[in-house]
Design a protein around this motif. Sequence first.
Motif, PDB file in Angstrom:
ATOM      1  N   TYR A 249       0.769  -1.299   0.018  1.00 29.42           N
ATOM      2  CA  TYR A 249      -0.082   0.096  -0.006  1.00 29.42           C
ATOM      3  C   TYR A 249       0.989   1.225   0.090  1.00 29.42           C
ATOM      4  CZ  TYR A 249      -3.598  -3.258   1.595  1.00 29.42           C
ATOM      5  OH  TYR A 249      -4.280  -4.349   1.674  1.00 29.42           O
ATOM      6  N   ALA A 250       1.941   1.138   0.876  1.00 32.10           N
ATOM      7  CA  ALA A 250       2.864   2.384   0.923  1.00 32.10           C
ATOM      8  C   ALA A 250       3.653   2.756  -0.505  1.00 32.10           C
ATOM      9  CB  ALA A 250       3.770   2.196   2.061  1.00 32.10           C
ATOM     10  N   VAL A 251       3.813   1.787  -1.107  1.00 34.45           N
ATOM     11  CA  VAL A 251       4.320   1.831  -2.380  1.00 34.45           C
ATOM     12  C   VAL A 251       3.547   2.314  -3.819  1.00 34.45           C
ATOM     13  CG1 VAL A 251       5.266   0.450  -4.319  1.00 34.45           C
ATOM     14  CG2 VAL A 251       6.351  -0.039  -2.103  1.00 34.45           C
ATOM     15  N   ALA A 252       2.229   1.965  -3.454  1.00 37.60           N
ATOM     16  CA  ALA A 252       1.309   2.385  -4.489  1.00 37.60           C
ATOM     17  C   ALA A 252       0.904   3.802  -4.174  1.00 37.60           C
ATOM     18  CB  ALA A 252      -0.156   1.520  -4.162  1.00 37.60           C
ATOM     19  N   ARG A 253       0.843   4.103  -2.637  1.00 36.72           N
ATOM     20  CA  ARG A 253       0.448   5.198  -2.298  1.00 36.72           C
ATOM     21  C   ARG A 253       1.746   6.318  -3.005  1.00 36.72           C
ATOM     22  NH1 ARG A 253       2.276   8.417   2.424  1.00 36.72           N
ATOM     23  NH2 ARG A 253       0.599   9.871   2.988  1.00 36.72           N
ATOM     24  N   ALA A 254       2.941   6.177  -2.752  1.00 34.75           N
ATOM     25  CA  ALA A 254       3.953   7.004  -3.353  1.00 34.75           C
ATOM     26  C   ALA A 254       4.223   6.934  -4.711  1.00 34.75           C
ATOM     27  CB  ALA A 254       5.507   6.335  -2.333  1.00 34.75           C
ATOM     28  N   THR A 255       3.708   5.734  -5.312  1.00 36.26           N
ATOM     29  CA  THR A 255       3.826   5.564  -6.975  1.00 36.26           C
ATOM     30  C   THR A 255       2.708   6.524  -7.690  1.00 36.26           C
ATOM     31  OG1 THR A 255       4.596   3.447  -6.379  1.00 36.26           O
ATOM     32  CG2 THR A 255       4.199   4.084  -8.759  1.00 36.26           C
ATOM     33  N   ASP A 256       1.696   6.637  -7.193  1.00 39.13           N
ATOM     34  CA  ASP A 256       0.538   7.344  -7.762  1.00 39.13           C
ATOM     35  C   ASP A 256      -0.357   7.898  -6.686  1.00 39.13           C
ATOM     36  OD1 ASP A 256      -1.435   8.317  -9.284  1.00 39.13           O
ATOM     37  OD2 ASP A 256      -1.667   6.685 -10.628  1.00 39.13           O
ATOM     38  N   THR A 257      -0.085   8.891  -6.212  1.00 40.75           N
ATOM     39  CA  THR A 257      -0.951   9.403  -4.919  1.00 40.75           C
ATOM     40  C   THR A 257      -2.361   9.787  -5.230  1.00 40.75           C
ATOM     41  OG1 THR A 257       1.152  10.098  -4.188  1.00 40.75           O
ATOM     42  CG2 THR A 257      -0.454  11.097  -2.919  1.00 40.75           C
ATOM     43  N   ASP A 258      -2.413  10.393  -6.556  1.00 43.18           N
ATOM     44  CA  ASP A 258      -3.697  10.712  -6.864  1.00 43.18           C
ATOM     45  C   ASP A 258      -4.769   9.307  -6.963  1.00 43.18           C
ATOM     46  OD1 ASP A 258      -3.722  13.616  -7.187  1.00 43.18           O
ATOM     47  OD2 ASP A 258      -2.406  13.317  -8.751  1.00 43.18           O
ATOM     48  N   ALA A 259      -4.075   8.300  -7.665  1.00 41.14           N
ATOM     49  CA  ALA A 259      -4.822   6.880  -7.953  1.00 41.14           C
ATOM     50  C   ALA A 259      -5.112   6.568  -6.162  1.00 41.14           C
ATOM     51  CB  ALA A 259      -4.248   6.113  -8.683  1.00 41.14           C
ATOM     52  N   TRP A 260      -4.148   6.770  -5.530  1.00 42.54           N
ATOM     53  CA  TRP A 260      -4.425   6.308  -4.072  1.00 42.54           C
ATOM     54  C   TRP A 260      -5.481   7.250  -3.315  1.00 42.54           C
ATOM     55  CZ3 TRP A 260      -3.255   2.394  -1.092  1.00 42.54           C
ATOM     56  CH2 TRP A 260      -3.416   2.627   0.432  1.00 42.54           C
ATOM     57  N   VAL A 261      -5.721   8.301  -3.484  1.00 44.08           N
ATOM     58  CA  VAL A 261      -6.574   9.038  -2.821  1.00 44.08           C
ATOM     59  C   VAL A 261      -8.066   8.772  -3.473  1.00 44.08           C
ATOM     60  CG1 VAL A 261      -7.558  11.455  -2.589  1.00 44.08           C
ATOM     61  CG2 VAL A 261      -4.957  11.109  -2.147  1.00 44.08           C
TER      62      VAL A 261
END
Length: 265
Positions: A232-244
């Motif tokens: 999750y932390a990697v996904a959040r850092a990789t594409d923060t807009d998609a994460w939000v």
Amino acid sequence: MEALRDKGVVVTGAAGGIGRAIAEACLAAGARVVVNDLDAERLLATATELGAYAVPADVSTSDGIAALIELSTAHLGGIDVWVGNAGIQGGLGLETPDETWQRAHEVNVMAHVRAARLLVPAWLEGRGGRFVVTASAAGLLTMIGAAPYSVTKHGAVAFAEWLAATYGHRGIDVHCLCPQGVDTAIYRNAGEVQGLLAADGLLTPAEVAAALLEAIEQGRHQVLPHPQVREYAVARATDTDAWVRGMQRLQRRYDAPPRSTEENA
Ligand SMILES: NC(=O)c1ccc[n+]([C@@H]2O[C@H](COP(=O)([O-])OP(=O)(O)OC[C@H]3O[C@@H](n4cnc5c(N)ncnc54)[C@H](O)[C@@H]3O)[C@@H](O)[C@H]2O)c1
């Protein structure tokens, strides 16, 4: 385990839950342990059961931290390992009053700062030391429905990282423990987000303590008892807009009015 054998260890917030399990694991690894909590009655019962020494104190205040360090030092003959584990949920959303935000900040962030301020100078002059911060996966991601918890746990993660970066080369080891759902009082009081916290498995406090001891043995800073949190932390850092956007979809589920029995059938 050599890293803990005969060491003087202090665990805060250890009347129950994760703190108690960490104290128990440290004792099993050959450490001498002081347990602390705000709840003196539960703490004394826990200390008796574990064979640890109890020092009740409020770690959210400078005086509480100072008294805990003084009494623990006297009992242990020196503190080698500090486990700052006490934590509170501290309010929910925008309606949370300033005093509740402040309390969450004092317990979840300033307790670590105040303990490090007193311990680290002596450790630098002596034989080093080990500082553990119990943060949360909420400190790396965000906890739906809990603004003060998310914000203060991000603060705890940031402080642990700063401490490790600043003093790691001078004999201070720092570990940051970031679990997701763990079966304790905090989880049981989490209301409707319980399901979300347990989505990747609800761990026992003993499993979390075991993950911490493994990280100590292996010299790892970040401790993720739920391996999914790294993804999750990697996904959040990789594409923060998609994460939000993903977090917004999750939030919508909690905003939806409960469906009637007929609809659920
Ligand atoms: N349970 C979870 O799902 C979970 C997940 C991630 C992180 N955490 C963190 O783990 C830590 C331990 O929580 P837990 O899950 O075992 O819950 P818990 O409520 O059983 O333990 C927290 C303990 O801290 C004590 N405490 C609170 N304020 C204090 C203060 N000012 N001074 C001294 N003691 C104080 C409480 O009395 C309690 O015994 C917390 O920092 C929490 O944020 C818990």
